[in-house]
Design a protein around this motif. Structure first.
Motif, PDB file in Angstrom:
ATOM      1  N   PHE A 219       0.812  -1.216   0.000  1.00 15.32           N
ATOM      2  CA  PHE A 219       0.000   0.000   0.000  1.00 15.32           C
ATOM      3  C   PHE A 219       0.852   1.276   0.000  1.00 15.32           C
ATOM      4  CE2 PHE A 219       0.836  -0.598   4.484  1.00 15.32           C
ATOM      5  CZ  PHE A 219       0.889   0.682   5.022  1.00 15.32           C
ATOM      6  N   LEU A 220       2.145   1.150   0.289  1.00 15.19           N
ATOM      7  CA  LEU A 220       3.024   2.322   0.307  1.00 15.19           C
ATOM      8  C   LEU A 220       3.894   2.442  -0.942  1.00 15.19           C
ATOM      9  CD1 LEU A 220       4.379   2.673   3.964  1.00 15.19           C
ATOM     10  CD2 LEU A 220       2.773   4.164   2.752  1.00 15.19           C
ATOM     11  N   LYS A 221       3.840   1.469  -1.832  1.00 15.80           N
ATOM     12  CA  LYS A 221       4.768   1.466  -2.969  1.00 15.80           C
ATOM     13  C   LYS A 221       4.557   2.662  -3.899  1.00 15.80           C
ATOM     14  CE  LYS A 221       6.092  -3.387  -3.103  1.00 15.80           C
ATOM     15  NZ  LYS A 221       6.104  -4.651  -3.856  1.00 15.80           N
ATOM     16  N   SER A 222       3.331   2.899  -4.308  1.00 18.45           N
ATOM     17  CA  SER A 222       3.077   4.033  -5.207  1.00 18.45           C
ATOM     18  C   SER A 222       3.397   5.369  -4.545  1.00 18.45           C
ATOM     19  CB  SER A 222       1.619   4.007  -5.700  1.00 18.45           C
ATOM     20  OG  SER A 222       1.419   2.938  -6.591  1.00 18.45           O
ATOM     21  N   PRO A 223       2.907   5.624  -3.306  1.00 18.51           N
ATOM     22  CA  PRO A 223       3.287   6.887  -2.650  1.00 18.51           C
ATOM     23  C   PRO A 223       4.792   7.032  -2.476  1.00 18.51           C
ATOM     24  CG  PRO A 223       1.451   5.862  -1.493  1.00 18.51           C
ATOM     25  CD  PRO A 223       1.934   4.866  -2.491  1.00 18.51           C
ATOM     26  N   ALA A 224       5.475   5.919  -2.171  1.00 21.39           N
ATOM     27  CA  ALA A 224       6.924   5.989  -1.984  1.00 21.39           C
ATOM     28  C   ALA A 224       7.635   6.346  -3.277  1.00 21.39           C
ATOM     29  CB  ALA A 224       7.449   4.651  -1.453  1.00 21.39           C
ATOM     30  N   VAL A 225       7.200   5.760  -4.381  1.00 25.59           N
ATOM     31  CA  VAL A 225       7.826   6.058  -5.675  1.00 25.59           C
ATOM     32  C   VAL A 225       7.653   7.528  -6.018  1.00 25.59           C
ATOM     33  CG1 VAL A 225       7.639   5.679  -8.160  1.00 25.59           C
ATOM     34  CG2 VAL A 225       7.696   3.729  -6.623  1.00 25.59           C
ATOM     35  N   PHE A 226       6.444   8.055  -5.863  1.00 31.76           N
ATOM     36  CA  PHE A 226       6.209   9.460  -6.189  1.00 31.76           C
ATOM     37  C   PHE A 226       7.022  10.389  -5.282  1.00 31.76           C
ATOM     38  CE2 PHE A 226       2.251   7.982  -8.305  1.00 31.76           C
ATOM     39  CZ  PHE A 226       2.481   8.597  -9.529  1.00 31.76           C
ATOM     40  N   THR A 227       7.130  10.028  -4.022  1.00 31.99           N
ATOM     41  CA  THR A 227       7.914  10.854  -3.092  1.00 31.99           C
ATOM     42  C   THR A 227       9.385  10.882  -3.494  1.00 31.99           C
ATOM     43  OG1 THR A 227       6.386  10.325  -1.293  1.00 31.99           O
ATOM     44  CG2 THR A 227       8.546  11.189  -0.683  1.00 31.99           C
ATOM     45  N   VAL A 228       9.922   9.708  -3.840  1.00 31.94           N
ATOM     46  CA  VAL A 228      11.331   9.636  -4.246  1.00 31.94           C
ATOM     47  C   VAL A 228      11.547  10.381  -5.563  1.00 31.94           C
ATOM     48  CG1 VAL A 228      13.202   8.083  -4.923  1.00 31.94           C
ATOM     49  CG2 VAL A 228      11.717   7.489  -3.006  1.00 31.94           C
ATOM     50  N   VAL A 229      10.589  10.292  -6.483  1.00 30.07           N
ATOM     51  CA  VAL A 229      10.704  11.022  -7.758  1.00 30.07           C
ATOM     52  C   VAL A 229      10.808  12.519  -7.507  1.00 30.07           C
ATOM     53  CG1 VAL A 229       9.447  11.688  -9.852  1.00 30.07           C
ATOM     54  CG2 VAL A 229       9.582   9.294  -9.198  1.00 30.07           C
ATOM     55  N   ILE A 230       9.916  13.037  -6.678  1.00 34.95           N
ATOM     56  CA  ILE A 230       9.926  14.474  -6.380  1.00 34.95           C
ATOM     57  C   ILE A 230      11.214  14.866  -5.659  1.00 34.95           C
ATOM     58  CG2 ILE A 230       8.772  16.322  -5.098  1.00 34.95           C
ATOM     59  CD1 ILE A 230       6.128  14.794  -5.579  1.00 34.95           C
ATOM     60  N   GLY A 231      11.656  14.022  -4.711  1.00 33.69           N
ATOM     61  CA  GLY A 231      12.899  14.311  -4.004  1.00 33.69           C
ATOM     62  C   GLY A 231      14.110  14.276  -4.913  1.00 33.69           C
ATOM     63  N   CYS A 232      14.167  13.278  -5.797  1.00 35.15           N
ATOM     64  CA  CYS A 232      15.267  13.146  -6.745  1.00 35.15           C
ATOM     65  C   CYS A 232      15.317  14.352  -7.684  1.00 35.15           C
ATOM     66  CB  CYS A 232      15.097  11.853  -7.539  1.00 35.15           C
ATOM     67  SG  CYS A 232      16.380  11.521  -8.755  1.00 35.15           S
ATOM     68  N   PHE A 233      14.156  14.740  -8.197  1.00 38.01           N
ATOM     69  CA  PHE A 233      14.085  15.893  -9.098  1.00 38.01           C
ATOM     70  C   PHE A 233      14.506  17.179  -8.391  1.00 38.01           C
ATOM     71  CE2 PHE A 233      11.502  19.568 -10.363  1.00 38.01           C
ATOM     72  CZ  PHE A 233      11.920  19.721 -11.677  1.00 38.01           C
TER      73      PHE A 233
END
Length: 624
Positions: A219-233
């Motif tokens: 249940f946390l995979k999609s939110p985690a991916v989006f969070t890391v994407v924003i942080g990486c960017f």
């Protein structure tokens, strides 16, 4: 009318998704509709001005949205997909991009009358196409896989390169025109670009490792991916502006090639988010344009520049960069024409317009106008022409929608034969050569492979097929196939044979509500359909006309007849299910599974004798 930001957000969502729906409903390019709606809502009617209303949040919102869109697109860049296409993709993304930069910069200086600094900045910026404009065009045009994959890879790979090239050009110009040149800025830029690529790779590897080893709940995979994407960017972009796009592209490509099943599971969710973001930012960007910017578009120099970019620079860069590749002339012609500019060009141009203006370049104000002129012209021209040109160059899959049937048995083979007789593309897929023997004997197109395997995904082209039928003897497998391919084919176009079992008076081992509509009737399992064929049931085609209506047909047919599907004159089909009501009209062909017997003979005799007073031919009711 309320003028709150909340109301404006609601309006942007409605206009964006409404534009997408209208484009789908009336078969128009979505990006064209969104651009026009945005212009109407913004500078023309004055309903909103997102840039002014959102204030300091405007640019961060656009930047984050572009980063997510680019990441989602790069998740599709699996190296297995470009087997045999590596050389053309590499050439176009490197040599082609460089030629486009140089030629575009020269054109901007000599035709649009820009200074060398502004010309080389805008030349680098305009090598981009990007997923925000390419993906909607590919969805609508139904290109053959080869040119479609090249356009997709070029758009996603060159997107960050174009932004970085514009930054690099500005740094070079600043270095060359400075009174006391200092090469530290160039070294910093190059180091930041390398850091961004490594950061994206590390983020992709890190989150992929966590997924593979179970350190992240589902249940946390999609939110985690989006969070890391924003942080990486954000981390990369803070160091040097626009390197964040390179970071998220590297992250997406890393994840795409790790073979993580959970990433594939989330891909459709991220595609939905991407469509929502594309709709919103296109509306926001076009609605934020000023009237004077629109009026300057009609300047002869700007119009001449746009035409040369479309008809000279792009075709020339493609033809020169693909010399020695195995691309055909038709493929080169299509790739040389299709290069719509989109969100990245619009967003980054505003940044460089302000930077160049601060540096004292008086022509910096023209950058936004030229960018909008090229974006809008290419979006409209390429959006409306890609389908027509692809058909003319024989690079389109246009035609009657096909049906992909999973499972080879007596019923599916006979169903495939009936589809062939109405000129509908059909393919039977099965992992067993023994079961495919019937399809081979009947002359039906087939594919030997496991439908759910990754290998089949890259070897079997599903683009010609709009409908899917899962009809194996394993009910759970049928449900799994339908669930897997529902996002690709659409909920209303995925079907399965009924899991009903007479011996248990139940729906077998599969819940009725699992993805995939049940074909025909729930009482008709695959065993029952095959049993009817063994009892000499035949596939029969009946033409519905003004003289012989569907109501008359229902009154005349045998009570044991199974209604299968209706073929429209347009080539589209409607399969009978308990959930979808099918009502054939005059001109349609109805295909059924009909029992033999005297009633059929009576019906055929009656149809043969039924003529109109004007002497029309009898209604066609024939065995298939």
């Amino acid at each position: 009318m309320p003028s709150s930001v909340l109301f404006e957000i609601m309006l942007i969502g409605l206009l964006g998704i409404g534009s997408q729906w209208a484009a789908w409903r009336y078969r128009m390019p979505a990006i064209v509709v969104m651009s026009i709606i945005g212009l109407l809502a913004g500078p023309i009617l004055g309903l909103m001005d997102p840039e002014d209303d959102f204030g300091e949040l405007y640019n961060p919102i656009i930047s984050v949205a572009v980063a997510i869109i680019l990441f989602e697109g790069s998740l599709n860049l699996s190296f297995k997909e470009i087997r045999g296409l590596g050389r053309p993709v590499f050439r176009i993304s490197t040599i082609g991009a460089f030629l486009s930069w140089i030629l575009g910069s020269l054109t901007a200086h000599y035709i649009a009358d820009l200074s060398w600094a502004a010309a080389f900045v805008i030349g680098g910026l305009f090598i981009v196409t990007g997923p925000t404009v390419i993906m909607p065009l590919l969805r609508q045009s139904k290109l053959k896989p080869r040119p479609a994959k090249i356009l997709k890879w070029e758009g996603i790979i060159v997107d960050p390169i174009g932004a970085l090239l514009a930054v690099f050009a500005f740094e070079i110009i600043s270095y060359l025109t400075a009174e006391n040149p200092d090469g530290s800025a160039l070294i910093t830029f190059l180091a930041a670009s390398v850091f961004a690529a490594i950061l994206g790779w590390a983020c992709g590897k890190g989150i992929g490792w966590m997924f593979e080893h179970g350190y992240m709940p589902e249940f946390l995979k999609s939110p985690a991916v989006f969070t890391v994407v924003i942080g990486c960017f954000t981390l990369a972009d803070v160091i040097i502006h626009e390197t964040g796009l390179l970071a998220v592209t590297a992250m997406g490509m890393t994840l795409a090639n790790m073979g993580i099943s959970s990433i594939a599971d989330m891909r459709h969710f991220k595609e939905n988010v991407s469509i929502l973001l594309i709709s919103a930012i296109f509306i926001m960007l076009t609605a934020s344009l000023q009237v004077d910017t629109l009026l300057k578009v009609f300047d002869p120099n700007i119009m001449g520049y746009v035409l040369l970019m479309m008809f000279v620079v792009r075709p020339l860069s493609i033809f020169l960069s693909t010399i020695g590749t195995n691309l055909s002339i038709n493929e080169k012609a299509l790739l040389g024409w299709i290069a719509p500019r989109g969100v990245v060009a619009l967003t980054v141009s505003g940044y460089f317009a302000s930077i160049l203006s601060e540096a004292g370049y008086v022509d910096a104000s023209l950058i936004t106008t030229i960018t909008f002129a090229l974006v809008f012209t290419t979006v409209v021209a390429h959006g409306f022409s890609i389908g027509w040109l692809a058909r003319k160059l024989h690079l389109s899959l246009e035609g009657r929608p096909g049906t992909l049937i999973v499972g080879s048995n007596s019923f599916t083979v006979n169903l495939a034969q009936s589809l062939k007789k109405v000129n509908a593309p059909v393919m039977i897929v099965d992992s067993s050569w023994e079961r495919l023997r019937k399809a081979r004997a009947a002359g039906v197109p087939y594919f030997h492979g496991e439908m759910l395997s990754e290998q089949t995904e890259y070897q079997l082209d599903t683009n010609p097929y709009e409908y899917m039928i899962a009809a194996t003897e394993y009910n759970s497998y049928n449900a799994l196939v339908c669930t897997t391919f529902m996002p690709e084919f659409g909920r209303t176009n995925v079907f399965k044979v009924s899991p009903y079992r007479y011996d248990l008076h139940s729906m077998g081992d599969t819940v009725n509500k699992v993805a995939g509509r049940i074909l025909f009737k729930k009482e008709l399992s695959l065993d029952q359909l095959n049993h009817k064929l063994s009892n000499h049931y035949v596939f029969r085609q009946t033409s519905i006309t003004n003289q012989y209506s569907y109501k008359q047909y229902l009154n005349d047919k045998d009570e044991h007849t199974v209604l299968l599907y209706v073929m429209k004159p347009s080539g589209h089909m409607r399969f009978y299910t308990e959930e979808i009501r099918v009502t054939p009209e005059a001109g349609d062909k109805l295909v059924s599974l009909t029992p033999p017997g005297k009633e059929i003979k009576k019906l055929r005799k009656r149809l043969a004798n039924q003529k109109t007073d004007s002497g029309n031919k009898p209604v066609n009711d024939q065995e298939m």
